[in-house]
Structure formats: structure tokens, C-alpha cells
Write a protein that holds these residues in place. Structure first.
Motif, PDB file in Angstrom:
ATOM      1  N   GLU A 437      49.096  31.557  20.603  1.00  9.78           N
ATOM      2  CA  GLU A 437      48.845  30.713  19.433  1.00  9.78           C
ATOM      3  C   GLU A 437      48.136  31.468  18.309  1.00  9.78           C
ATOM      4  O   GLU A 437      47.870  30.902  17.254  1.00  9.78           O
ATOM      5  CB  GLU A 437      48.025  29.489  19.828  1.00  9.78           C
ATOM      6  CG  GLU A 437      48.760  28.548  20.775  1.00  9.78           C
ATOM      7  CD  GLU A 437      47.991  27.260  21.015  1.00  9.78           C
ATOM      8  OE1 GLU A 437      47.382  26.752  20.046  1.00  9.78           O
ATOM      9  OE2 GLU A 437      47.984  26.765  22.160  1.00  9.78           O
ATOM     10  N   TYR A 438      47.838  32.759  18.556  1.00  9.34           N
ATOM     11  CA  TYR A 438      47.143  33.578  17.565  1.00  9.34           C
ATOM     12  C   TYR A 438      48.028  34.750  17.156  1.00  9.34           C
ATOM     13  O   TYR A 438      49.030  35.061  17.797  1.00  9.34           O
ATOM     14  CB  TYR A 438      45.824  34.108  18.129  1.00  9.34           C
ATOM     15  CG  TYR A 438      44.829  33.035  18.475  1.00  9.34           C
ATOM     16  CD1 TYR A 438      43.859  32.646  17.556  1.00  9.34           C
ATOM     17  CD2 TYR A 438      44.846  32.415  19.720  1.00  9.34           C
ATOM     18  CE1 TYR A 438      42.929  31.657  17.877  1.00  9.34           C
ATOM     19  CE2 TYR A 438      43.922  31.431  20.047  1.00  9.34           C
ATOM     20  CZ  TYR A 438      42.976  31.055  19.107  1.00  9.34           C
ATOM     21  OH  TYR A 438      42.064  30.079  19.423  1.00  9.34           O
ATOM     22  N   GLY A 439      47.625  35.416  16.069  1.00  9.19           N
ATOM     23  CA  GLY A 439      48.274  36.643  15.639  1.00  9.19           C
ATOM     24  C   GLY A 439      47.328  37.815  15.761  1.00  9.19           C
ATOM     25  O   GLY A 439      46.113  37.647  15.914  1.00  9.19           O
ATOM     26  N   ASN A 440      47.884  39.034  15.703  1.00 10.44           N
ATOM     27  CA  ASN A 440      47.097  40.254  15.788  1.00 10.44           C
ATOM     28  C   ASN A 440      47.491  41.192  14.655  1.00 10.44           C
ATOM     29  O   ASN A 440      48.647  41.196  14.206  1.00 10.44           O
ATOM     30  CB  ASN A 440      47.319  40.955  17.133  1.00 10.44           C
ATOM     31  CG  ASN A 440      46.963  40.077  18.314  1.00 10.44           C
ATOM     32  OD1 ASN A 440      45.819  39.653  18.468  1.00 10.44           O
ATOM     33  ND2 ASN A 440      47.944  39.793  19.154  1.00 10.44           N
ATOM     34  N   LEU A 441      46.527  41.974  14.194  1.00 17.09           N
ATOM     35  CA  LEU A 441      46.769  42.909  13.097  1.00 17.09           C
ATOM     36  C   LEU A 441      46.270  44.295  13.461  1.00 17.09           C
ATOM     37  O   LEU A 441      45.114  44.455  13.864  1.00 17.09           O
ATOM     38  CB  LEU A 441      46.047  42.435  11.828  1.00 17.09           C
ATOM     39  CG  LEU A 441      45.955  43.445  10.669  1.00 17.09           C
ATOM     40  CD1 LEU A 441      47.331  43.767  10.102  1.00 17.09           C
ATOM     41  CD2 LEU A 441      45.024  42.916   9.571  1.00 17.09           C
TER      42      LEU A 441
END
Length: 536
Positions: A437-441
Motif C-alpha cells: 500500500e506504500y511506494g518507495n523512492l
């Protein structure tokens, strides 16, 4: 037979008239998209040896003025400001009534910005200027540049850019007390400026967000920018001004009693709890003590004291490294504060988030033996705690897994406040979401000038959502980012104090440099993003 033919003829003719009438029905015509057209002025535009006290500027149609206080800039400023009409009833001319004696041998520019519009469609006549000189010639030199904001991605509109003539009467303090020699405005959505019809000379260039339109700098409320070196005109240089909000010395306002043992003290400037002392000037018991707590998101302090005072007034002296002030308030009989503890967040907790315990009275100590965190399998989770006295909160930090629930239990006596009271029992259940449910950078930095640096993800209002500090690394990883749109900014932490520092006009220090990534970052669930940030 003849009658029938005549009747048929009348019907044909009538039908024809009807068709003609339909074809000729008015439609209102094309929409007017043309701005008003300047015809003439009395006295004429660019007049010299000007002595009039009224000017009329004529147009080819009825006009009105929109937001004249914001849009119309007069340079040099004329005090009192001329009366400029029409603002209500439209006319085919704009009238300027001058109620002040003008300076000798001076070129004046009245820049109307986008305020002159036609009466019906409000089409603006952009940046129309009326120029005149009280001398024998019109000054014709110019200087231009851009305005940005030290902290925000984009400067606000309507920034006043000013020139103060550097002569025998000049001092840095003039910007607080005197109007400038020349002034212009960035206007609307533009972030560029141009000062026109200038005379040759040497000037101090400053810009301010002039909130009260008085052409003076009001520190603490308004942002300021300045060019450190004198500006010599004529020049081919294009200047860039960076606005910032100064941190002023702490200056308290009159206190207000909230409870029998609590005052509210508003203040201007900035407050450092490690360098401010409150001294009592009233007669108080020997065991008198106090604590100060920052009011969240407000320039105010809560001042808690004990024991309860029988005096009618409480007089205090505040001492900081830069100034000393005396404040006083009446003390009346009011209820006492009683300890209440609340918890944050509610429902869900992010992987990088903390449990926060907050109280309405100052927290003095925390007994972690009376606090526990368990997962859904009743496994005890180890945590660390941090008491932040000035914010009056306790942070509980612990590792988290996805799709897990955690129960917080705070037993009575875990928290003790300034008055010796302890908390009641607290229970709370918090849940984590799935990693997906999250994003990563992954952020690869290029062309970094120096270290250390602070790299932040912010929303469009500049609120920091995630942060990394680097003393040498150019490859940074932001994990478990809540989906949304973010800005990326890099701060050169020149004094290595791990935070951004603003500037100071009188000390001629500039704010620490901030560089923004040129595009917004769109973070989506279950996405891994890799970006290269070339720092220019």
C-alpha cells in the motif's frame, strides 16, 4: 378563383417574411476579447516640467479598476497616495488626483499592472504606465531580475522590489522607516520584475512581501530579500532575490490566565527553551517553580507554576541573550488543571511513525516499566522512549511488521506531571498496512557541491513528510511513502546543525540554500521509483 390565388400569394409572402425574420434574429455578436485602447492623457504621457495636480487618461470605451491597491505601483511612492478612479462607476477615463507636493527633478512612474479593464468583459490592458517628470527630462534607465523563495518552491505573488539610493543619508535601517526611491511589483503570477525610468546612481536593492502596503519592512510579519553588494545603474546584470522570514529575538506579550496554575503567553520572534529564563518580580513562596511548554502550531507558550499563589498579580521578567522584557498579569481564583493524557495516532500507524503520548500539564518523568507494546500474538515488543519536555510529549519507537496489530497499555503511574499527578490506565490498538500500500523512492544525487546535506520530501505547502541526512552518500532510499504527490528539496547544511537556517538582513547573512527537484514526484502504491536529481 382570383380570391384563392390572392390568398395563396399572401401566404407565400408571409412565409418568406418569417424565414427572413428567423435568419435575422440577433445572436449577440462575437465576444469582445480586446482590451481597452489608450487614446490620450492630460497632461500627456511622458510629460516633463510636470506641475498638474490632476491627470486624466482617456480610453476608447468604458473602463474600471480591479484591485487597484494591489496592482497599481507608484515609483517613487507618493504620500499620501493619489486618489485614482474609477473604482466603481465606469468611465471612459481614469482620473489621478495628486494631493502631495512632488519632488523636484524627479521622474515618476504609475504602473497600473492589470488593473485597467473594460466594463463588460473585464479584458485587462496589461502593464499600462503613466510617466511624467517634474524636471526637464525623463529618466530612462532600467534594472530587472527574478524573485524566488528560500524555503518554498515558488515565491508568492505581489512582491515589492525596491531601490534605496546610497548617499550620505543612507543606512541599513532606512528600510524600516522610509519609503524607497524606486519600487515595482512582481504582480499576479509573474516572478520577474523590472524597475524602469531610473536615474544613474548606486542603490541598495531589497524586496519584501509588503503586507500592509506601506513600502516599509515590518520584521516578524513580512519576508525580505536583499542584494548584498550595492547595485550600480546603469547595469547589464540581472538580479535574483531570495525571500526569507527572519528569526527575531523572543518578545513576550501580556499573559492571559487560563487556569489557577497556567498562563498563556503569546510572543513574537523565535523561542529557544534552553536560552530563556523567567524571573519572578512579585513576592512568591521560596518553593515557587515553573515550566514552559510550546503551544502546537502557535506563537504561544503555556506557563505552568506552583504552588498556587494568593497574590493578585504575577510579575515576570523574561531574559534571553538578546533582550529582557517585563510582563504582568492579574491572578484570580480559577479551577486547577488536572492531568489528562492522550495518544496519537488513531487507528493506523505508519512504519516510520511513533506512538505519541501527550498531556495537558507538563510531563516530568516516564516509568517505562508500566508501559507495554504487544503484537496480536501477545508477543512483547521492545521499544525506546524519548521525553520531549518543551513539546510536552513522549515518543515510543519500535519496529513494525506489515498487516500487524499492536496493543499499547499504559498502567496508572507511568506518567508523572509537574504537579505530582499520575495518569489513569490507557489502552490503544494500532494497525499497520501491507507494504504494497506504500511506494518507495531511490534518489541518486548528482553534482552535489558540498556536504552535509538534508534531503526532504514535502507537500505543496512545504510540510516535511520524510527526511534524510547525508554527510557523504549520494544514493538515498525513502521507503514506505504514503501515496501522493511530493516535492523533493535539497538543503546545504552549511553550519552542520541538521536543520535549515534562515537569513538576517542587518547581519547581511543569507538563508541556507535550498534547491528543488524540477518536477513533482507522483508516488503510487506498490511502486518503486528511481530518480536522478542533478543539483544545479
Amino acid at each position: 378563383m382570383k380570391n384563392k390565388i390572392f390568398i395563396l400569394f399572401l401566404l407565400i409572402v408571409s412565409f418568406g417574411f418569417i424565414q427572413c425574420a428567423k435568419r435575422g434574429t440577433p445572436t449577440g455578436g462575437e465576444i469582445d476579447i480586446l482590451p481597452p485602447e489608450f487614446l490620450r492623457a492630460s497632461p500627456e504621457n511622458y510629460s516633463t516640467n510636470f506641475k498638474a495636480d490632476e491627470v486624466r487618461i482617456y480610453f476608447n470605451e468604458y473602463v474600471k479598476l480591479v484591485k487597484p491597491q494591489e496592482q497599481i505601483i507608484i515609483s517613487p511612492p507618493i504620500t499620501p497616495r493619489p486618489e485614482i478612479t474609477p473604482t466603481g462607476n465606469p468611465q471612459k477615463y481614469v482620473r489621478i488626483n495628486i494631493n502631495d507636493t512632488l519632488q523636484e527633478n524627479t521622474t515618476y512612474v504609475i504602473n497600473f499592472g492589470n488593473s485597467i479593464v473594460d466594463n463588460n468583459e473585464s479584458n485587462p490592458l496589461p502593464f499600462f504606465k503613466y510617466v511624467f517628470s517634474t524636471g526637464s527630462y525623463i529618466d530612462s534607465l532600467t534594472v530587472s531580475g527574478t524573485v524566488n523563495d528560500a524555503l518554498l518552491n515558488e515565491a508568492e505573488p505581489f512582491i515589492s522590489v525596491m531601490l534605496y539610493e546610497i548617499n550620505e543619508n543612507f543606512s541599513d535601517s532606512l528600510i524600516y522607516n522610509e519609503p524607497p526611491r524606486y519600487v515595482t511589483n512582481t504582480l499576479d503570477s509573474l516572478r520577474t520584475f523590472e524597475l524602469t525610468n531610473l536615474k544613474a546612481g548606486t542603490y541598495q536593492m531589497v524586496a519584501i512581501k509588503d503586507l500592509n502596503n506601506d513600502y516599509k519592512y515590518n520584521p516578524g510579519k513580512e519576508k525580505i530579500a536583499f542584494i548584498n553588494d550595492p547595485v550600480t545603474i546603469p547595469t547589464d546584470t540581472t538580479y535574483n532575490l531570495t525571500l526569507f522570514q527572519e528569526n527575531l529575538a523572543f518578545q513576550p506579550e501580556r499573559p492571559k490566565q487560563l487556569n489557577r496554575n497556567k498562563l498563556l503567553i503569546g510572543y513574537r520572534g523565535s523561542v529557544n527553551p534552553d536560552s530563556i529564563v523567567f524571573e519572578t518580580l512579585s513576592t512568591v513562596p521560596q518553593d515557587f517553580d515553573y515550566r514552559i511548554v510550546k503551544v502546537p502550531e502557535k506563537d504561544s507558550l503555556h506557563f505552568y507554576y506552583k504552588p498556587v499563589l494568593g497574590a493578585d498579580t504575577l510579575k515576570l521578567r523574561t531574559v534571553t541573550p538578546l533582550r529582557t522584557d517585563t510582563i504582568m498579569t492579574r491572578i484570580v481564583d480559577m479551577p486547577l488543571d488536572t492531568l489528562q493524557v492522550t495518544t496519537e495516532p488513531s487507528g493506523n500507524i505508519d512504519f516510520g511513525g511513533n506512538i505519541i503520548l501527550r498531556a495537558n500539564t507538563p510531563i516530568i518523568s516516564v516509568n517505562t516499566d508500566l508501559i507495554s507494546v504487544m503484537d496480536r500474538d501477545s508477543t512483547i515488543i521492545n521499544f525506546t522512549q524519548e521525553l520531549r519536555e518543551f513539546e510536552n510529549e513522549v515518543l515510543l519507537q519500535f519496529p513494525k511488521n506489515e498487516n500487524q496489530s499492536y496493543s499499547l497499555n499504559v498502567l496508572p503511574g507511568a506518567i508523572t506531571d509537574f504537579f505530582g499527578a499520575t495518569n489513569d490506565s490507557i489502552s490503544k490498538i494500532l494497525k499497520t498496512r501491507a507494504f504494497s500500500e506504500y511506494g518507495n523512492l531511490t534518489l541518486n544525487l548528482s553534482n552535489v557541491r558540498s556536504f552535509p546535506i538534508i534531503v526532504q520530501l514535502t507537500d505543496d505547502k512545504g510540510v516535511v513528510k520524510a527526511e534524510k541526512y547525508s554527510t557523504s552518500t549520494t544514493n538515498l532510499r525513502f521507503e514506505y511513502i504514503t501515496p501522493g504527490t511530493y516535492l523533493i528539496r535539497l538543503i546545504y547544511d552549511e553550519n552542520e546543525n541538521r536543520k535549515w537556517d534562515t537569513g538576517d538582513y542587518l547581519k547581511k547573512t543569507s538563508p541556507e540554500e535550498i534547491i528543488y527537484f524540477p518536477a513533482e514526484l507522483d508516488v503510487r502504491p506498490n511502486w518503486d521509483i528511481t530518480e536522478t536529481f542533478t543539483v544545479y
